[in-house]
Design a protein around this motif. Structure first.
Motif, PDB file in Angstrom:
ATOM      1  N   PHE A  53      86.521  16.675 -44.225  1.00  0.00           N
ATOM      2  CA  PHE A  53      86.537  15.236 -44.435  1.00  0.00           C
ATOM      3  C   PHE A  53      86.806  14.979 -45.915  1.00  0.00           C
ATOM      4  CE2 PHE A  53      83.273  15.382 -40.844  1.00  0.00           C
ATOM      5  CZ  PHE A  53      84.253  15.211 -39.872  1.00  0.00           C
ATOM      6  N   ASP A  54      87.900  14.307 -46.200  1.00  0.00           N
ATOM      7  CA  ASP A  54      88.369  14.120 -47.573  1.00  0.00           C
ATOM      8  C   ASP A  54      88.221  12.648 -47.974  1.00  0.00           C
ATOM      9  OD1 ASP A  54      89.779  13.971 -49.981  1.00  0.00           O
ATOM     10  OD2 ASP A  54      91.265  15.445 -49.350  1.00  0.00           O
ATOM     11  N   PRO A  55      87.544  12.355 -49.109  1.00  0.00           N
ATOM     12  CA  PRO A  55      87.374  10.957 -49.530  1.00  0.00           C
ATOM     13  C   PRO A  55      88.668  10.295 -50.001  1.00  0.00           C
ATOM     14  CG  PRO A  55      86.524  12.451 -51.202  1.00  0.00           C
ATOM     15  CD  PRO A  55      86.844  13.290 -49.998  1.00  0.00           C
ATOM     16  N   THR A  56      89.742  11.085 -50.128  1.00  0.00           N
ATOM     17  CA  THR A  56      91.038  10.495 -50.491  1.00  0.00           C
ATOM     18  C   THR A  56      91.920  10.264 -49.269  1.00  0.00           C
ATOM     19  OG1 THR A  56      92.108  12.653 -50.865  1.00  0.00           O
ATOM     20  CG2 THR A  56      90.953  11.660 -52.728  1.00  0.00           C
ATOM     21  N   ASN A  57      91.438  10.670 -48.093  1.00  0.00           N
ATOM     22  CA  ASN A  57      92.212  10.466 -46.866  1.00  0.00           C
ATOM     23  C   ASN A  57      92.062   9.020 -46.402  1.00  0.00           C
ATOM     24  OD1 ASN A  57      93.846  11.193 -44.720  1.00  0.00           O
ATOM     25  ND2 ASN A  57      92.144  11.894 -43.445  1.00  0.00           N
ATOM     26  N   GLY A  92      83.978   2.837 -52.512  1.00  0.00           N
ATOM     27  CA  GLY A  92      82.911   3.288 -53.401  1.00  0.00           C
ATOM     28  C   GLY A  92      81.821   4.048 -52.660  1.00  0.00           C
ATOM     29  N   ILE A  93      81.447   3.548 -51.483  1.00  0.00           N
ATOM     30  CA  ILE A  93      80.425   4.235 -50.682  1.00  0.00           C
ATOM     31  C   ILE A  93      80.914   5.615 -50.264  1.00  0.00           C
ATOM     32  CG2 ILE A  93      79.130   4.174 -48.520  1.00  0.00           C
ATOM     33  CD1 ILE A  93      79.121   1.119 -48.733  1.00  0.00           C
ATOM     34  N   SER A  94      82.183   5.721 -49.882  1.00  0.00           N
ATOM     35  CA  SER A  94      82.749   7.026 -49.496  1.00  0.00           C
ATOM     36  C   SER A  94      82.662   8.021 -50.643  1.00  0.00           C
ATOM     37  CB  SER A  94      84.214   6.867 -49.064  1.00  0.00           C
ATOM     38  OG  SER A  94      84.331   6.043 -47.937  1.00  0.00           O
ATOM     39  N   LEU A  95      82.999   7.568 -51.843  1.00  0.00           N
ATOM     40  CA  LEU A  95      82.955   8.456 -53.005  1.00  0.00           C
ATOM     41  C   LEU A  95      81.527   8.860 -53.343  1.00  0.00           C
ATOM     42  CD1 LEU A  95      85.637   6.688 -55.237  1.00  0.00           C
ATOM     43  CD2 LEU A  95      85.873   8.876 -54.039  1.00  0.00           C
ATOM     44  N   LEU A  96      80.581   7.933 -53.187  1.00  0.00           N
ATOM     45  CA  LEU A  96      79.186   8.257 -53.453  1.00  0.00           C
ATOM     46  C   LEU A  96      78.642   9.248 -52.426  1.00  0.00           C
ATOM     47  CD1 LEU A  96      77.776   4.726 -54.393  1.00  0.00           C
ATOM     48  CD2 LEU A  96      78.057   6.686 -55.925  1.00  0.00           C
ATOM     49  N   MET A  97      78.955   9.026 -51.154  1.00  0.00           N
ATOM     50  CA  MET A  97      78.431   9.898 -50.102  1.00  0.00           C
ATOM     51  C   MET A  97      79.022  11.294 -50.157  1.00  0.00           C
ATOM     52  SD  MET A  97      78.157   7.315 -46.816  1.00  0.00           S
ATOM     53  CE  MET A  97      77.219   8.509 -45.845  1.00  0.00           C
ATOM     54  N   SER A 106      90.286 -13.937 -44.204  1.00  0.00           N
ATOM     55  CA  SER A 106      89.999 -12.533 -43.891  1.00  0.00           C
ATOM     56  C   SER A 106      90.662 -11.593 -44.894  1.00  0.00           C
ATOM     57  CB  SER A 106      90.472 -12.202 -42.476  1.00  0.00           C
ATOM     58  OG  SER A 106      91.860 -12.457 -42.320  1.00  0.00           O
ATOM     59  N   PHE A 107      91.790 -12.018 -45.448  1.00  0.00           N
ATOM     60  CA  PHE A 107      92.460 -11.217 -46.476  1.00  0.00           C
ATOM     61  C   PHE A 107      91.515 -10.963 -47.653  1.00  0.00           C
ATOM     62  CE2 PHE A 107      94.911 -10.733 -50.338  1.00  0.00           C
ATOM     63  CZ  PHE A 107      95.963  -9.889 -49.976  1.00  0.00           C
ATOM     64  N   ILE A 108      90.798 -12.007 -48.097  1.00  0.00           N
ATOM     65  CA  ILE A 108      89.895 -11.884 -49.239  1.00  0.00           C
ATOM     66  C   ILE A 108      88.647 -11.086 -48.874  1.00  0.00           C
ATOM     67  CG2 ILE A 108      88.507 -13.148 -50.924  1.00  0.00           C
ATOM     68  CD1 ILE A 108      91.535 -13.402 -51.300  1.00  0.00           C
ATOM     69  N   VAL A 109      88.064 -11.410 -47.725  1.00  0.00           N
ATOM     70  CA  VAL A 109      86.825 -10.732 -47.296  1.00  0.00           C
ATOM     71  C   VAL A 109      87.056  -9.232 -47.166  1.00  0.00           C
ATOM     72  CG1 VAL A 109      85.128 -10.503 -45.441  1.00  0.00           C
ATOM     73  CG2 VAL A 109      85.919 -12.768 -46.134  1.00  0.00           C
ATOM     74  N   THR A 110      88.113  -8.856 -46.474  1.00  0.00           N
ATOM     75  CA  THR A 110      88.347  -7.425 -46.229  1.00  0.00           C
ATOM     76  C   THR A 110      88.905  -6.715 -47.456  1.00  0.00           C
ATOM     77  OG1 THR A 110      90.526  -7.926 -45.247  1.00  0.00           O
ATOM     78  CG2 THR A 110      88.635  -7.745 -43.762  1.00  0.00           C
ATOM     79  N   LEU A 111      89.503  -7.465 -48.379  1.00  0.00           N
ATOM     80  CA  LEU A 111      89.904  -6.855 -49.651  1.00  0.00           C
ATOM     81  C   LEU A 111      88.657  -6.430 -50.429  1.00  0.00           C
ATOM     82  CD1 LEU A 111      92.116  -6.147 -51.709  1.00  0.00           C
ATOM     83  CD2 LEU A 111      91.905  -8.476 -52.612  1.00  0.00           C
ATOM     84  N   GLY A 112      87.652  -7.312 -50.459  1.00  0.00           N
ATOM     85  CA  GLY A 112      86.394  -6.948 -51.087  1.00  0.00           C
ATOM     86  C   GLY A 112      85.715  -5.784 -50.379  1.00  0.00           C
ATOM     87  N   SER A 113      85.746  -5.803 -49.047  1.00  0.00           N
ATOM     88  CA  SER A 113      85.153  -4.708 -48.273  1.00  0.00           C
ATOM     89  C   SER A 113      85.844  -3.383 -48.562  1.00  0.00           C
ATOM     90  CB  SER A 113      85.251  -5.009 -46.776  1.00  0.00           C
ATOM     91  OG  SER A 113      84.473  -6.128 -46.440  1.00  0.00           O
ATOM     92  N   SER A 114      87.142  -3.446 -48.826  1.00  0.00           N
ATOM     93  CA  SER A 114      87.896  -2.219 -49.110  1.00  0.00           C
ATOM     94  C   SER A 114      87.310  -1.488 -50.311  1.00  0.00           C
ATOM     95  CB  SER A 114      89.370  -2.557 -49.385  1.00  0.00           C
ATOM     96  OG  SER A 114      89.984  -3.133 -48.259  1.00  0.00           O
ATOM     97  N   PHE A 115      87.072  -2.218 -51.392  1.00  0.00           N
ATOM     98  CA  PHE A 115      86.509  -1.592 -52.591  1.00  0.00           C
ATOM     99  C   PHE A 115      85.084  -1.107 -52.338  1.00  0.00           C
ATOM    100  CE2 PHE A 115      89.837  -4.325 -54.427  1.00  0.00           C
ATOM    101  CZ  PHE A 115      90.503  -3.382 -55.203  1.00  0.00           C
ATOM    102  N   LEU A 116      84.324  -1.893 -51.585  1.00  0.00           N
ATOM    103  CA  LEU A 116      82.952  -1.504 -51.266  1.00  0.00           C
ATOM    104  C   LEU A 116      82.918  -0.210 -50.467  1.00  0.00           C
ATOM    105  CD1 LEU A 116      79.914  -2.157 -51.170  1.00  0.00           C
ATOM    106  CD2 LEU A 116      80.362  -3.504 -49.107  1.00  0.00           C
ATOM    107  N   LEU A 117      83.735  -0.139 -49.412  1.00  0.00           N
ATOM    108  CA  LEU A 117      83.746   1.053 -48.561  1.00  0.00           C
ATOM    109  C   LEU A 117      84.285   2.266 -49.308  1.00  0.00           C
ATOM    110  CD1 LEU A 117      85.029  -0.491 -45.198  1.00  0.00           C
ATOM    111  CD2 LEU A 117      82.667  -0.034 -45.903  1.00  0.00           C
TER     112      LEU A 117
END
Length: 325
Positions: A239-243, A139-144, A126-137
């Protein structure tokens, strides 16, 4: 009762009751800052402490469940960041705010469940899976958000109930902690969660669907993280993308660990995580009032986590010895 026997009784109570030792430490720290700083005991300052600890306690309430399973979600802080922008995408499309909020939380739950499914189905840590999800989420936050803060809805009963009301954030924290503690300690699912982390092989042999328990807890963590991000953003008015991000996630996990949750699984309480978050909030606020550098907080936090882990191991051995007395 002699003084010696009374002292022994107190020590045994501190050892047996997981939350009592951290409660004593929290009260001691609060008394220290009450004496050494000006303005600590004002009602407005109490509210400031709540603002500090609320994200850690809300996310921590979910992380406790997952840690007890022997897993961890590193993406919870980025779900905290993303959920308000998901809400706004529905809201700007004409969906009523309360429905947009519910849909946003369903998206959070689905992402959490996907993390759990990938981890359990394919045997990836789960450490690896959610580490990858962290970068994905992230990036999506910054795009949105186009990398910039977005104004939050500012009126209506939903805004007031979910963060803008004077003490609404406090009520949400307490309500979530109560519900999650009952879920953990007084339901079949909570017992299954503890069994999954304590002895996964034995739990599976007893008929517990271990992988399903983990997937559900992944969904719970993501949902609570999403709710925490929405509540915090509505309170602030934007809503702040850096929060959120790794800071919120690590402080939530730190709150759980300081509150007595075992990183190896099988043991922990949601109330303990709340007390851990409260202790960190008081220290952070006290340092601010005393004019101490924020960098010092990181030193104290690191030391507190190491000490808490050592203390948890030591108290675990003591509890086993006392259980045979």
């Amino acid at each position: 009762m002699t003084d010696r026997s009374f002292g022994r009784t107190v020590v045994q109570a501190l050892v047996r009751q997981k939350e009592l030792s951290i409660l004593v430490a929290t009260i001691a720290v609060a008394i220290y800052f009450s004496v050494t700083t000006t303005g600590f005991n004002l009602s407005d300052n109490y509210l400031t402490i709540v603002h500090y600890l609320a994200p850690w306690a809300i996310v921590g309430a979910g992380e406790v469940m997952l840690l007890i399973c022997g897993e961890i979600d590193l993406s919870a802080g980025f779900m905290f960041t993303l959920s308000p922008f998901v809400l706004m995408s529905f809201y700007n499309g004409g969906t009523p705010l309360i429905l947009a909020l519910i849909l946003a939380l369903l998206v959070c739950a689905a992402i959490g469940a996907a993390n759990g499914f990938i981890s359990t189905r394919f045997g990836i840590a789960s450490f690896i899976v959610t580490l990858g999800s962290s970068f994905l989420l992230e990036g999506i936050s910054l795009l949105m958000s186009n990398g910039a803060p977005v104004a939050a809805p500012s009126s209506g009963w939903v805004v007031s109930a979910f963060g803008k009301g004077h003490w609404s954030e406090t009520l949400w924290v307490l309500g979530i902690v109560v519900v999650m503690q009952i879920l953990l300690s007084a339901t079949r699912f909570g017992i299954s969660t503890q069994a999954t982390g304590g002895n996964p092989v034995g739990a599976a042999e007893a008929g517990i669907r271990v992988n399903m328990v983990k997937v559900v807890n992944f969904a719970i963590v993501s949902t609570l993280a999403g709710l925490g991000g929405i509540i915090d953003g509505l309170r602030l008015g934007s809503f702040d993308p850096t929060n959120g991000g790794p800071n919120t996630m690590f402080l939530a996990v730190a709150s759980a660990v300081i509150g007595g949750t075992a990183l190896l699984g099988g043991r922990g309480t949601v109330v303990g995580a709340l007390l851990g978050a409260l202790l960190l909030g008081i220290v952070f606020d006290g340092f601010s009032l005393a004019g101490v550098s924020a960098n010092t907080f990181d030193v104290v936090l690191g030391a507190a986590i190491v000490v808490a882990m050592l203390l948890n191991v030591y108290l675990g051995h003591l509890r086993k010895r006392l259980s045979h007395i």
